[in-house]
Design a protein around this motif. Sequence first.
Motif, PDB file in Angstrom:
ATOM      1  N   ILE A  52     -19.618   9.618  39.028  1.00 31.60           N
ATOM      2  CA  ILE A  52     -18.891   8.423  39.464  1.00 31.60           C
ATOM      3  C   ILE A  52     -19.734   7.212  39.070  1.00 31.60           C
ATOM      4  O   ILE A  52     -20.816   6.993  39.623  1.00 31.60           O
ATOM      5  N   PRO A  53     -19.266   6.437  38.092  1.00 30.68           N
ATOM      6  CA  PRO A  53     -20.057   5.290  37.652  1.00 30.68           C
ATOM      7  C   PRO A  53     -20.129   4.206  38.730  1.00 30.68           C
ATOM      8  O   PRO A  53     -19.145   3.945  39.423  1.00 30.68           O
ATOM      9  N   THR A  54     -21.288   3.612  38.856  1.00 29.05           N
ATOM     10  CA  THR A  54     -21.481   2.512  39.798  1.00 29.05           C
ATOM     11  C   THR A  54     -21.420   1.156  39.095  1.00 29.05           C
ATOM     12  O   THR A  54     -21.371   0.121  39.752  1.00 29.05           O
ATOM     13  N   THR A  55     -21.445   1.206  37.757  1.00 30.21           N
ATOM     14  CA  THR A  55     -21.294   0.001  36.935  1.00 30.21           C
ATOM     15  C   THR A  55     -20.390   0.369  35.753  1.00 30.21           C
ATOM     16  O   THR A  55     -20.300   1.541  35.385  1.00 30.21           O
ATOM     17  N   PRO A  56     -19.732  -0.602  35.132  1.00 29.60           N
ATOM     18  CA  PRO A  56     -18.838  -0.282  34.019  1.00 29.60           C
ATOM     19  C   PRO A  56     -19.564   0.255  32.783  1.00 29.60           C
ATOM     20  O   PRO A  56     -19.010   1.032  32.019  1.00 29.60           O
ATOM     21  N   ASN A  57     -20.801  -0.188  32.585  1.00 26.49           N
ATOM     22  CA  ASN A  57     -21.587   0.217  31.415  1.00 26.49           C
ATOM     23  C   ASN A  57     -22.882   0.872  31.891  1.00 26.49           C
ATOM     24  O   ASN A  57     -23.482   0.429  32.870  1.00 26.49           O
ATOM     25  N   GLY A  58     -23.304   1.909  31.191  1.00 27.60           N
ATOM     26  CA  GLY A  58     -24.555   2.560  31.569  1.00 27.60           C
ATOM     27  C   GLY A  58     -24.818   3.796  30.741  1.00 27.60           C
ATOM     28  O   GLY A  58     -24.252   3.973  29.658  1.00 27.60           O
ATOM     29  N   THR A  59     -25.687   4.648  31.260  1.00 31.03           N
ATOM     30  CA  THR A  59     -26.010   5.907  30.599  1.00 31.03           C
ATOM     31  C   THR A  59     -25.980   7.028  31.626  1.00 31.03           C
ATOM     32  O   THR A  59     -26.134   6.792  32.827  1.00 31.03           O
ATOM     33  N   ILE A  60     -25.779   8.237  31.129  1.00 34.48           N
ATOM     34  CA  ILE A  60     -25.781   9.434  31.968  1.00 34.48           C
ATOM     35  C   ILE A  60     -26.387  10.559  31.140  1.00 34.48           C
ATOM     36  O   ILE A  60     -26.209  10.593  29.925  1.00 34.48           O
ATOM     37  N   ASN A  61     -27.134  11.438  31.799  1.00 32.07           N
ATOM     38  CA  ASN A  61     -27.729  12.574  31.100  1.00 32.07           C
ATOM     39  C   ASN A  61     -26.843  13.803  31.225  1.00 32.07           C
ATOM     40  O   ASN A  61     -26.319  14.098  32.298  1.00 32.07           O
ATOM     41  N   LEU A  62     -26.703  14.518  30.118  1.00 32.01           N
ATOM     42  CA  LEU A  62     -25.970  15.768  30.084  1.00 32.01           C
ATOM     43  C   LEU A  62     -26.956  16.851  29.663  1.00 32.01           C
ATOM     44  O   LEU A  62     -27.592  16.737  28.614  1.00 32.01           O
ATOM     45  N   GLU A  63     -27.123  17.879  30.512  1.00 29.12           N
ATOM     46  CA  GLU A  63     -28.111  18.924  30.251  1.00 29.12           C
ATOM     47  C   GLU A  63     -27.454  20.167  29.674  1.00 29.12           C
ATOM     48  O   GLU A  63     -26.510  20.711  30.240  1.00 29.12           O
ATOM     49  N   PHE A  64     -27.981  20.596  28.528  1.00 32.15           N
ATOM     50  CA  PHE A  64     -27.580  21.852  27.918  1.00 32.15           C
ATOM     51  C   PHE A  64     -28.658  22.875  28.284  1.00 32.15           C
ATOM     52  O   PHE A  64     -29.817  22.708  27.918  1.00 32.15           O
ATOM     53  N   ILE A  65     -28.290  23.899  29.038  1.00 34.51           N
ATOM     54  CA  ILE A  65     -29.240  24.898  29.531  1.00 34.51           C
ATOM     55  C   ILE A  65     -28.876  26.244  28.918  1.00 34.51           C
ATOM     56  O   ILE A  65     -27.722  26.675  28.990  1.00 34.51           O
ATOM     57  N   PHE A  66     -29.875  26.891  28.301  1.00 33.38           N
ATOM     58  CA  PHE A  66     -29.616  28.167  27.640  1.00 33.38           C
ATOM     59  C   PHE A  66     -30.898  28.993  27.548  1.00 33.38           C
ATOM     60  O   PHE A  66     -31.990  28.488  27.794  1.00 33.38           O
ATOM     61  N   ASP A  67     -30.744  30.259  27.173  1.00 32.24           N
ATOM     62  CA  ASP A  67     -31.874  31.166  26.991  1.00 32.24           C
ATOM     63  C   ASP A  67     -32.491  30.873  25.635  1.00 32.24           C
ATOM     64  O   ASP A  67     -31.912  31.205  24.592  1.00 32.24           O
ATOM     65  N   GLY A  68     -33.653  30.244  25.615  1.00 32.48           N
ATOM     66  CA  GLY A  68     -34.325  29.854  24.389  1.00 32.48           C
ATOM     67  C   GLY A  68     -34.939  31.016  23.631  1.00 32.48           C
ATOM     68  O   GLY A  68     -35.325  30.871  22.470  1.00 32.48           O
ATOM     69  N   GLU A  69     -35.019  32.176  24.260  1.00 27.96           N
ATOM     70  CA  GLU A  69     -35.588  33.334  23.584  1.00 27.96           C
ATOM     71  C   GLU A  69     -34.667  33.823  22.465  1.00 27.96           C
ATOM     72  O   GLU A  69     -35.114  34.326  21.453  1.00 27.96           O
ATOM     73  N   ASP A  70     -33.370  33.653  22.678  1.00 27.95           N
ATOM     74  CA  ASP A  70     -32.396  34.081  21.672  1.00 27.95           C
ATOM     75  C   ASP A  70     -32.288  33.060  20.562  1.00 27.95           C
ATOM     76  O   ASP A  70     -31.797  33.256  19.531  1.00 27.95           O
TER      77      ASP A  70
END
Length: 70
Positions: A52-70
């Motif tokens: 839920i944005p608190t301002t009209p403009n900004g940034t947000i982080n999106l995390e990609f989580i995976f098994d790095g061994e593969d």
Amino acid sequence: MGKIKTVIVDTISYFNLIVEKPCIISGILMDKATGNPVLVNGKEIRAERTFIPTTPNGTINLEFIFDGED
């Protein structure tokens, strides 16, 4: 061997969103060299986040989580 948890954080800029209106961001992790999706065990690495944005403009982080061994 155990799984190796790998996290890649993509910082996304947004503009002109409606303040306090829930938004969903989603993405697929891509290989910059080939332009193709990164696959782990034959599956694309996807991420999604509701915020839920608190301002009209900004940034947000999106995390990609995976098994790095593969």
